[in-house]
Each structure stands twice: as structure tokens, then as C-alpha cells.
Design an enzyme around this catalytic site. Sequence first.
Site, PDB file in Angstrom:
ATOM      1  CB  SER A  35     114.475  85.281  46.219  1.00 15.03           C
ATOM      2  OG  SER A  35     114.515  86.639  46.520  1.00 15.03           O
ATOM      3  CG  HIS A  66     112.790  89.453  42.901  1.00 16.75           C
ATOM      4  ND1 HIS A  66     111.576  89.146  43.489  1.00 16.75           N
ATOM      5  CD2 HIS A  66     113.741  88.996  43.742  1.00 16.75           C
ATOM      6  CE1 HIS A  66     111.784  88.548  44.650  1.00 16.75           C
ATOM      7  NE2 HIS A  66     113.094  88.445  44.831  1.00 16.75           N
ATOM      8  CG  HIS A  88     112.196  92.860  48.399  1.00 19.11           C
ATOM      9  ND1 HIS A  88     112.480  92.653  47.066  1.00 19.11           N
ATOM     10  CD2 HIS A  88     111.918  91.638  48.915  1.00 19.11           C
ATOM     11  CE1 HIS A  88     112.379  91.355  46.783  1.00 19.11           C
ATOM     12  NE2 HIS A  88     112.030  90.715  47.892  1.00 19.11           N
ATOM     13  CE1 TYR A  90     116.405  94.117  48.836  1.00 21.98           C
ATOM     14  CE2 TYR A  90     115.040  92.940  50.406  1.00 21.98           C
ATOM     15  CZ  TYR A  90     115.708  92.987  49.191  1.00 21.98           C
ATOM     16  OH  TYR A  90     115.669  91.924  48.331  1.00 21.98           O
ATOM     17  CD  GLU A  91     113.579  95.860  45.346  1.00 26.43           C
ATOM     18  OE1 GLU A  91     113.800  96.035  44.144  1.00 26.43           O
ATOM     19  OE2 GLU A  91     112.601  95.198  45.761  1.00 26.43           O
ATOM     20  CB  ALA A 118     113.779  82.784  49.214  1.00 27.20           C
ATOM     21  CG  MET A 221     114.835  90.307  54.043  1.00 33.95           C
ATOM     22  SD  MET A 221     116.328  90.782  53.149  1.00 33.95           S
ATOM     23  CE  MET A 221     117.551  89.721  53.950  1.00 33.95           C
ATOM     24  CB  SER A 222     109.178  89.890  50.823  1.00 33.42           C
ATOM     25  OG  SER A 222     109.066  88.474  50.857  1.00 33.42           O
ATOM     26  CG  ASN A 245     119.141  80.770  54.458  1.00 36.86           C
ATOM     27  OD1 ASN A 245     118.318  81.201  53.637  1.00 36.86           O
ATOM     28  ND2 ASN A 245     119.355  81.343  55.605  1.00 36.86           N
ATOM     29  CG  HIS A 259     120.351  87.223  46.674  1.00 34.90           C
ATOM     30  ND1 HIS A 259     119.091  86.974  47.182  1.00 34.90           N
ATOM     31  CD2 HIS A 259     120.141  87.638  45.386  1.00 34.90           C
ATOM     32  CE1 HIS A 259     118.168  87.224  46.260  1.00 34.90           C
ATOM     33  NE2 HIS A 259     118.784  87.632  45.159  1.00 34.90           N
TER      34      HIS A 259
HETATM   35  O1  LIG Z   1     111.326  88.144  47.749  1.00 33.63           O
HETATM   36  P1  LIG Z   1     111.786  87.150  48.764  1.00 33.63           P
HETATM   37  O2  LIG Z   1     111.237  87.405  50.122  1.00 33.63           O
HETATM   38  O3  LIG Z   1     111.577  85.724  48.316  1.00 33.63           O
HETATM   39  O4  LIG Z   1     113.371  87.350  48.861  1.00 33.63           O
HETATM   40  C1  LIG Z   1     114.195  86.855  49.915  1.00 33.63           C
HETATM   41  C2  LIG Z   1     114.452  87.953  50.924  1.00 33.63           C
HETATM   42  C3  LIG Z   1     115.497  88.797  50.208  1.00 33.63           C
HETATM   43  O5  LIG Z   1     114.874  89.636  49.288  1.00 33.63           O
HETATM   44  C4  LIG Z   1     116.310  87.781  49.477  1.00 33.63           C
HETATM   45  C5  LIG Z   1     117.530  87.365  50.255  1.00 33.63           C
HETATM   46  O6  LIG Z   1     118.249  86.377  49.572  1.00 33.63           O
HETATM   47  O7  LIG Z   1     115.460  86.606  49.330  1.00 33.63           O
HETATM   48  N1  LIG Z   2     115.967  87.814  56.621  1.00 33.88           N
HETATM   49  C1  LIG Z   2     116.262  86.738  55.894  1.00 33.88           C
HETATM   50  N2  LIG Z   2     115.763  86.616  54.668  1.00 33.88           N
HETATM   51  C2  LIG Z   2     116.083  85.509  53.973  1.00 33.88           C
HETATM   52  N3  LIG Z   2     115.718  85.133  52.744  1.00 33.88           N
HETATM   53  C3  LIG Z   2     116.283  83.936  52.488  1.00 33.88           C
HETATM   54  N4  LIG Z   2     117.011  83.533  53.535  1.00 33.88           N
HETATM   55  C4  LIG Z   2     116.887  84.496  54.475  1.00 33.88           C
HETATM   56  C5  LIG Z   2     117.419  84.653  55.799  1.00 33.88           C
HETATM   57  O1  LIG Z   2     118.152  83.814  56.322  1.00 33.88           O
HETATM   58  N5  LIG Z   2     117.068  85.796  56.457  1.00 33.88           N
END
Ligand SMILES: O=P(O)(O)O[C@@H]1C[C@H](O)[C@@H](CO)O1
Ligand SMILES: Nc1nc2[nH]cnc2c(=O)[nH]1
Length: 297
Positions: A35, A66, A88, A90-91, A118, A221-222, A245, A259
Site C-alpha cells: 500500500s 494499489h 488481499h 479481504y477483497e 505497509a 493484511m497481506s 502507524n 488507510h
Molecule cells: O498491501 P499491504 O499489505 O501493503 O496493505 C496494507 C494492509 C491493508 O491492505 C492496508 C491498510 O491500510 O495496507
Molecule cells: N492489520 C493491520 N494492517 C495494517 N496495515 C497498515 N497498518 C496496519 C495496521 O495497523 N494493522
Amino acid sequence: MHSKEQISHDDYQKTAEWLMSRTKHRPQVSIICGSGLGRLADSLSCRDQFSYSEIPGFPQSTVQGHAGCLVFGELKGRSCVCMQGRFHMYEGHSLLKTTFPIRVFKLMGVQTLVVTNAAGSLADHLHPGDIMIIKDHINIPGLAGLNPLHGPNDDKFGPRFPAMSSCYDRGLRSLALEVTKQLDIAGLVQEGVYAMVGGPNFETIAEARMLHRLGVDAVGMSTVPEVVVATHCGMQVFGLSLITNKVVKSYEDSDCVNHDGVLEVGRLRSETVQQLVTEVISRMEINNNIDRTSSAV
Ligand SMILES: O=P(O)(O)O[C@@H]1C[C@H](O)[C@@H](CO)O1
Ligand SMILES: Nc1nc2[nH]cnc2c(=O)[nH]1
């Protein structure tokens, strides 16, 4: 559960051949942009690019930040393919679909996967803007029964029971630490453990505290499904989390992650991540005697 879904070897092969007939590049390295990190692809020269919507079998990116574009090109003379946007769970994609490109890359002769993401920090020593070299992961969906390798095993790609104890290549991690010193960013970079959760919601405080106690340094989340599939088919993996964060672990803390904030840190640090990834890729050892498509696995 999507365990009945199957993608045949032929399906991966068709996509690999479709791409190879449309680009002269024969990538050795694949890069997945997390991200806000899509600009990593900007450093590729002699680019050929394809929108995911035109590539047979590719899922579509639906998440802001993305772009949904596959970019081929050279990074300091090294042939690469870069995913500007990942898929992802979750999509609504099955884990088999989220990892579809990895096996396509394998069939194209790619030996190394560079994953970026991220992530939120649970560790006191990791702050927004820091970079974590992933040394290990905890596959929360996997432990709960969601794994891209569920279903019949395709022995052409890898074994039924692959080891995951050294899935983040030790040599590449040391190389990256070395590179951070030369780039004068060592103060920003540490190794750590990444955990994948299903998302799309961010963590509750109780969940954050649980992950912290489990030894997780950063949560996202990935990444993990991609790494599992790449390791299964014998690719070496290098992974980076950009800490965007702090995960809130206290009921007294009024901070709230979102996000847009994640994407903003991505934009601010994308040049540094770009430099680190470029240097690691240009210095890694590559075997140039690779068969492509039908005999690649
Ligand atoms: O694709 P990533 O893992 O970088 O994305 C992160 C996890 C969520 O998709 C999103 C949350 O802001 O960023
Ligand atoms: N699950 C999760 N995914 C993230 N992606 C970017 N920041 C975060 C977070 O604090 N938690």
C-alpha cells in the site's frame, strides 16, 4: 472457505505464455508493491506494462493505493517484473487467487520474490517511517485453516508439506542490512516478525495486545500467502514492511489508524524503500541458466 477451487498448471502456463509473448523482458526478480509503495515501479527502465484487467486469469485490484498494473523493466540491468498493486483476502479473493501471479512468475523463470507491505507496529522500537526487514512471520489465517496450499498439491510446483522455517532468505537479509549502512539509513531499519491478519478492519486493543505477546513486531493484511506459495515453489524471498502507524495497545490512547494515513507514510518513504530494494536487487546473486514456462518447474 475456497478449498474446492482449483487452478490448473495449464491456467498458470497460459498466463505466463501470454505475458512472455508480449514482452521481451525475461524477469529474474519479481517485486510486489505494498500500500502506497506503487512508485517502486517507477525506477524500472525500458518498461512494458499491462493492466491487470487485460491479463488472462489475473484478479482485479480494488484497494486504493494499489494501481492494478504489472510492469516489466530493468533495475540497474536486472530484469524485473513489478506488481503495482496486490490482491488481499479481504477483497473477497480466494487465497489461491491472491497468489496466482507468483506461480505465473515462477513459470516465467523468476527466482526471487521481493515483497513489500505497509504494516502497523506493535514493537516499542519500530516507529512510523521505519522499515522492518521481515525475518519470520506468523500466518494467523493459516493457523486457523486458511492457506493457499490447501487442496490437491501440484507436485510440479512443490512438495505437499513444504518447510517454512527459513522462508526469508538469510543471505538477502544480511545483504539488506549491509546496504542500509551504505545508504546511511541503518538507523531506520530493523529485522522483525510480521503477522498477517485477515482484515479489513484494523486491530482491537485486545487483539493488538495478543499479537504483541505472541512476539509480533508488525501486523498487516497481506504478504504471507505470497511468501508461502513462493517458498513452496522454491523461490527465494526477501520481505520488507514499511511501518506506517503504531498499533494502539492502550485504552487510554486516542490515536486511530486509517488507510489514508497508511498511504501518506508510504508516499513519504517510497523513495527510501525504492533505494533499498534497488540496491538489494542489483547486488543479489542470480542464476542465469533458467528454463522458462513448460520446464520451469
Ligand atoms: O498491501 P499491504 O499489505 O501493503 O496493505 C496494507 C494492509 C491493508 O491492505 C492496508 C491498510 O491500510 O495496507
Ligand atoms: N492489520 C493491520 N494492517 C495494517 N496495515 C497498515 N497498518 C496496519 C495496521 O495497523 N494493522
